[in-house]
Design an enzyme around this catalytic site. Structure first.
Site, PDB file in Angstrom:
ATOM      1  N   LYS A 176     -42.421  13.506 -61.170  1.00 50.65           N
ATOM      2  CA  LYS A 176     -43.554  13.533 -60.240  1.00 50.65           C
ATOM      3  C   LYS A 176     -43.829  12.157 -59.622  1.00 50.65           C
ATOM      4  O   LYS A 176     -43.338  11.133 -60.126  1.00 50.65           O
ATOM      5  CB  LYS A 176     -44.793  14.056 -60.999  1.00 50.65           C
ATOM      6  CG  LYS A 176     -44.647  15.489 -61.529  1.00 50.65           C
ATOM      7  CD  LYS A 176     -45.925  15.945 -62.236  1.00 50.65           C
ATOM      8  CE  LYS A 176     -45.796  17.347 -62.792  1.00 50.65           C
ATOM      9  NZ  LYS A 176     -47.064  17.811 -63.430  1.00 50.65           N
ATOM     10  N   PHE A 229     -58.076  22.931 -60.526  1.00 49.22           N
ATOM     11  CA  PHE A 229     -57.273  21.731 -60.294  1.00 49.22           C
ATOM     12  C   PHE A 229     -56.192  21.917 -59.230  1.00 49.22           C
ATOM     13  O   PHE A 229     -55.499  20.965 -58.873  1.00 49.22           O
ATOM     14  CB  PHE A 229     -56.627  21.252 -61.606  1.00 49.22           C
ATOM     15  CG  PHE A 229     -55.729  22.255 -62.271  1.00 49.22           C
ATOM     16  CD1 PHE A 229     -54.411  22.436 -61.851  1.00 49.22           C
ATOM     17  CD2 PHE A 229     -56.190  23.037 -63.330  1.00 49.22           C
ATOM     18  CE1 PHE A 229     -53.575  23.369 -62.455  1.00 49.22           C
ATOM     19  CE2 PHE A 229     -55.365  23.978 -63.942  1.00 49.22           C
ATOM     20  CZ  PHE A 229     -54.052  24.146 -63.500  1.00 49.22           C
ATOM     21  N   ARG A 266     -38.427  21.224 -72.331  1.00 49.14           N
ATOM     22  CA  ARG A 266     -39.888  21.305 -72.529  1.00 49.14           C
ATOM     23  C   ARG A 266     -40.304  20.478 -73.744  1.00 49.14           C
ATOM     24  O   ARG A 266     -41.345  19.830 -73.728  1.00 49.14           O
ATOM     25  CB  ARG A 266     -40.323  22.763 -72.702  1.00 49.14           C
ATOM     26  CG  ARG A 266     -40.152  23.620 -71.455  1.00 49.14           C
ATOM     27  CD  ARG A 266     -41.269  23.484 -70.463  1.00 49.14           C
ATOM     28  NE  ARG A 266     -42.530  24.016 -70.965  1.00 49.14           N
ATOM     29  CZ  ARG A 266     -43.648  24.065 -70.252  1.00 49.14           C
ATOM     30  NH1 ARG A 266     -43.668  23.608 -68.997  1.00 49.14           N
ATOM     31  NH2 ARG A 266     -44.754  24.552 -70.754  1.00 49.14           N
ATOM     32  N   THR A 322     -48.713  19.719 -72.098  1.00 48.21           N
ATOM     33  CA  THR A 322     -49.246  19.488 -70.749  1.00 48.21           C
ATOM     34  C   THR A 322     -50.197  18.300 -70.693  1.00 48.21           C
ATOM     35  O   THR A 322     -50.114  17.457 -69.812  1.00 48.21           O
ATOM     36  CB  THR A 322     -49.974  20.767 -70.252  1.00 48.21           C
ATOM     37  OG1 THR A 322     -49.063  21.858 -70.315  1.00 48.21           O
ATOM     38  CG2 THR A 322     -50.475  20.586 -68.829  1.00 48.21           C
ATOM     39  N   ARG A 353     -44.418  12.711 -72.104  1.00 46.45           N
ATOM     40  CA  ARG A 353     -45.871  12.655 -71.862  1.00 46.45           C
ATOM     41  C   ARG A 353     -46.596  11.949 -72.998  1.00 46.45           C
ATOM     42  O   ARG A 353     -47.599  11.270 -72.792  1.00 46.45           O
ATOM     43  CB  ARG A 353     -46.415  14.063 -71.648  1.00 46.45           C
ATOM     44  CG  ARG A 353     -45.986  14.669 -70.305  1.00 46.45           C
ATOM     45  CD  ARG A 353     -46.278  16.158 -70.255  1.00 46.45           C
ATOM     46  NE  ARG A 353     -46.015  16.749 -68.949  1.00 46.45           N
ATOM     47  CZ  ARG A 353     -46.013  18.056 -68.730  1.00 46.45           C
ATOM     48  NH1 ARG A 353     -46.253  18.902 -69.722  1.00 46.45           N
ATOM     49  NH2 ARG A 353     -45.774  18.519 -67.510  1.00 46.45           N
ATOM     50  N   ASN A 394     -49.182  13.612 -65.417  1.00 43.66           N
ATOM     51  CA  ASN A 394     -48.330  13.791 -66.608  1.00 43.66           C
ATOM     52  C   ASN A 394     -46.835  13.672 -66.325  1.00 43.66           C
ATOM     53  O   ASN A 394     -46.000  14.107 -67.108  1.00 43.66           O
ATOM     54  CB  ASN A 394     -48.693  15.084 -67.348  1.00 43.66           C
ATOM     55  CG  ASN A 394     -48.462  16.321 -66.509  1.00 43.66           C
ATOM     56  OD1 ASN A 394     -47.935  16.242 -65.405  1.00 43.66           O
ATOM     57  ND2 ASN A 394     -48.862  17.464 -67.033  1.00 43.66           N
ATOM     58  N   HIS A 447     -42.443  17.594 -64.417  1.00 46.12           N
ATOM     59  CA  HIS A 447     -42.522  19.048 -64.492  1.00 46.12           C
ATOM     60  C   HIS A 447     -41.216  19.582 -65.050  1.00 46.12           C
ATOM     61  O   HIS A 447     -40.145  19.090 -64.708  1.00 46.12           O
ATOM     62  CB  HIS A 447     -42.734  19.645 -63.089  1.00 46.12           C
ATOM     63  CG  HIS A 447     -42.523  21.121 -63.084  1.00 46.12           C
ATOM     64  ND1 HIS A 447     -43.510  21.996 -63.477  1.00 46.12           N
ATOM     65  CD2 HIS A 447     -41.421  21.872 -62.812  1.00 46.12           C
ATOM     66  CE1 HIS A 447     -43.024  23.234 -63.430  1.00 46.12           C
ATOM     67  NE2 HIS A 447     -41.753  23.181 -63.028  1.00 46.12           N
TER      68      HIS A 447
END
Ligand code: IDP
Ligand code: MG
Length: 149
Positions: free
Chosen positions: A9, A57, A85, A91, A102, A112, A115
């Site tokens: 991100k 959000f 993951r 998250t 994270r 965070n 993705h």
């Protein structure tokens, strides 16, 4: 073999964490099959996060994800989705285990850093938002004989 979609991100790009994140993915043995440096369009973001459309959000998420360059990545390998993951972590960075991306680098749920698709089916859908078939590279890493029984 599964395929997984990963998006580094804008916050991670801004913070100079691209190499760190790719290193963690690459060293698992998962095979890179596509990768590009892109600014996500509003249309891509809306498709990608359609499931969250009604959440409070959502507007902030779409404006954040389109706010600057990102790195879109496709990987392939055994259990690619769960493996990735786990690497990414929970998250909310406050709940993410130390050792996860994270957990190691984040503080705020809205920043965070990465993705990763949460299922094989969603990976397929999300990969189609970001990559065309021609963008995938077909290759055989010489390490495969030592990664897979
Ligand atoms: P995931 O990225 O771990 O799969 P999801 O629940 O699918 O998490 O949420 C998608 C993204 O939406 C999160 O990565 C995060 O950027 C953002 N998000 C989720 N919940 C919140 C929230 O409560 N506040 C702000 N952003 C959120
Ligand atoms: Mg998700």
């Amino acid at each position: 073999m599964e395929r997984e979609f990963i998006l580094i991100k804008p916050d991670a790009v801004q913070r100079g964490l691209v190499g760190e994140i790719i290193k963690r993915i690459e060293r698992t043995g998962l095979k890179l099959i596509a990768m590009k440096f892109i600014q996500v369009t509003k249309e891509q973001a809306e498709k990608h996060y359609e499931i969250h459309k009604e959440r409070p959000f959502y507007p902030g998420l779409v404006s954040f994800i389109t706010s600057g360059p990102t790195v879109a990545i496709a990987v392939e390998g055994m259990n690619a989705v769960v493996k990735t993951r786990n690497l990414v972590g929970a998250t909310n960075p406050k709940d993410a285990a130390p050792g996860s991306i994270r957990g190691d680098f984040g503080l705020d749920i809205g920043r965070n850093m990465v993705h990763a698709s949460d299922s094989v089916e969603n990976a397929k859908i999300e990969l189609a938002i970001y990559f065309t078939e021609e963008e995938y590279k077909s290759w055989s890493p010489v390490t495969d004989a030592w990664l897979y029984e």
